[in-house]
Design an enzyme around this catalytic site. Structure first.
Site, PDB file in Angstrom:
ATOM      1  N   GLY A 221     104.945 108.677  50.948  1.00 33.05           N
ATOM      2  CA  GLY A 221     105.993 108.925  49.958  1.00 33.05           C
ATOM      3  C   GLY A 221     106.114 107.828  48.925  1.00 33.05           C
ATOM      4  N   SER A 222     105.051 107.040  48.717  1.00 34.76           N
ATOM      5  CA  SER A 222     105.178 105.953  47.742  1.00 34.76           C
ATOM      6  C   SER A 222     105.342 106.511  46.330  1.00 34.76           C
ATOM      7  CB  SER A 222     103.980 105.007  47.830  1.00 34.76           C
ATOM      8  OG  SER A 222     102.807 105.620  47.358  1.00 34.76           O
TER       9      SER A 222
ATOM     10  N   ARG B 211      98.608 120.331  51.150  1.00 34.22           N
ATOM     11  CA  ARG B 211      98.532 121.710  51.600  1.00 34.22           C
ATOM     12  C   ARG B 211      98.042 122.569  50.437  1.00 34.22           C
ATOM     13  NH1 ARG B 211     100.846 123.526  56.449  1.00 34.22           N
ATOM     14  NH2 ARG B 211     101.415 121.402  56.984  1.00 34.22           N
TER      15      ARG B 211
ATOM     16  N   ASN C 277     100.780 118.428  39.976  1.00 31.54           N
ATOM     17  CA  ASN C 277     100.176 117.750  41.126  1.00 31.54           C
ATOM     18  C   ASN C 277      99.596 116.410  40.680  1.00 31.54           C
ATOM     19  OD1 ASN C 277      99.027 117.491  43.810  1.00 31.54           O
ATOM     20  ND2 ASN C 277      97.042 117.965  42.893  1.00 31.54           N
TER      21      ASN C 277
ATOM     22  N   HIS D  87      96.666 113.710  41.639  1.00 28.97           N
ATOM     23  CA  HIS D  87      95.414 113.641  42.402  1.00 28.97           C
ATOM     24  C   HIS D  87      94.767 112.266  42.189  1.00 28.97           C
ATOM     25  CE1 HIS D  87      91.954 115.124  44.563  1.00 28.97           C
ATOM     26  NE2 HIS D  87      91.216 114.481  43.673  1.00 28.97           N
TER      27      HIS D  87
HETATM   28  C1  GAR Z   1      98.408 109.882  46.571  1.00 23.18           C
HETATM   29  O1  GAR Z   1      97.329 108.989  46.430  1.00 23.18           O
HETATM   30  C2  GAR Z   1      98.077 111.218  45.923  1.00 23.18           C
HETATM   31  O2  GAR Z   1      97.283 111.089  44.769  1.00 23.18           O
HETATM   32  C3  GAR Z   1      97.309 111.900  47.026  1.00 23.18           C
HETATM   33  O3  GAR Z   1      98.009 111.567  48.196  1.00 23.18           O
HETATM   34  C4  GAR Z   1      98.566 110.260  48.045  1.00 23.18           C
HETATM   35  C5  GAR Z   1     100.020 110.309  48.484  1.00 23.18           C
HETATM   36  O4  GAR Z   1     100.541 109.021  48.607  1.00 23.18           O
HETATM   37  N1  GAR Z   1      97.254 113.310  46.823  1.00 23.18           N
HETATM   38  C6  GAR Z   1      96.174 114.049  47.070  1.00 23.18           C
HETATM   39  O5  GAR Z   1      95.151 113.598  47.550  1.00 23.18           O
HETATM   40  C7  GAR Z   1      96.334 115.518  46.733  1.00 23.18           C
HETATM   41  N2  GAR Z   1      95.060 116.174  46.793  1.00 23.18           N
HETATM   42  P1  GAR Z   1     102.105 108.822  48.838  1.00 23.18           P
HETATM   43  O6  GAR Z   1     102.521 109.685  50.025  1.00 23.18           O
HETATM   44  O7  GAR Z   1     102.263 107.371  49.132  1.00 23.18           O
HETATM   45  O8  GAR Z   1     102.809 109.231  47.582  1.00 23.18           O
END
Ligand code: GAR
Length: 190
Positions: A11-12, A93, A109, A111
């Site tokens: 959740g950063s 998801r 989104n 990425h």
């Molecule tokens: C982030 O790096 C985001 O870009 C990635 O998950 C991480 C979540 O970090 N998302 C994906 O890979 C989506 N395909 P967080 O929970 O610390 O925000």
């Protein structure tokens, strides 16, 4: 602009959005709810810290997609909040057309790569293993094509010879924490 955040992990990025909101840097954006599909995630604490409702919402039995009841639960609960924007901040998801159509044009989104390079899982690891010299992050509108919707903004990160996978991850995450709140602020002023 009412915002719902969906996340699955640390959740950063949700924290970065909530921090920007607290600092008055989210334009007219206002986060009304954070949902997570995993019961024990850091994202819940971030919501609490910033006084925003953050709750687990049962996605159903599968790991990477909704079952029909889970998808309907998410559609119903999000619809009740009448959001202008649904932000996928690390929501791991795959979304199907029924969900996407319910919030058409309102889902964005984040990425961790410069799309269209390295879509799918582990965008940072994919770039690292491929040996590219620049990677970064992308914010895009969500369509039925996974990681394929119209790109809103990107930030590039140079991979130095002194980098490790861990230092690269830290650089990409730092770029994400800048770009996502900035994109939301801009969208709120459209
Ligand atoms: C982030 O790096 C985001 O870009 C990635 O998950 C991480 C979540 O970090 N998302 C994906 O890979 C989506 N395909 P967080 O929970 O610390 O925000």
């Amino acid at each position: 602009m009412k915002i719902v955040i969906l996340g699955s992990g640390r959740g950063s990025n949700a924290e970065a959005i909530l921090r920007a909101q607290a600092a008055g840097q989210l334009g007219s954006g206002r986060v009304v709810q954070v949902f997570t599909d995993k019961p024990e995630t850091g994202i819940l604490a971030h919501g609490k810290k910033f006084g925003v409702a953050a709750t687990f919402l049962d996605p159903g039995p599968f790991k990477t997609k909704f079952d029909e009841a889970g998808e309907q639960r998410y559609i119903d609960e999000i619809s009740k909040l009448t959001p202008d924007l649904v932000v996928l901040a690390g929501f791991m998801r795959i979304l199907k057309p029924r969900f996407i159509d319910a919030f058409a044009g309102k889902i964005i989104n984040l990425h961790p790569s410069l799309l269209p390079s390295f879509p799918g899982l582990d965008g940072i690891g994919q770039a690292w293993r491929r040996g590219v010299k620049y990677t970064g992050c992308t914010v895009h509108f969500v369509t039925a094509e996974v990681d394929g919707g119209p790109i809103i903004d990107q930030a590039a990160v140079r991979i130095e010879s002194s980098d490790t996978l861990e230092s690269l991850e830290a650089k990409v995450h730092a770029a994400e924490h800048e770009i996502l709140p900035a994109v939301i602020a801009r969208l709120s002023l459209r």
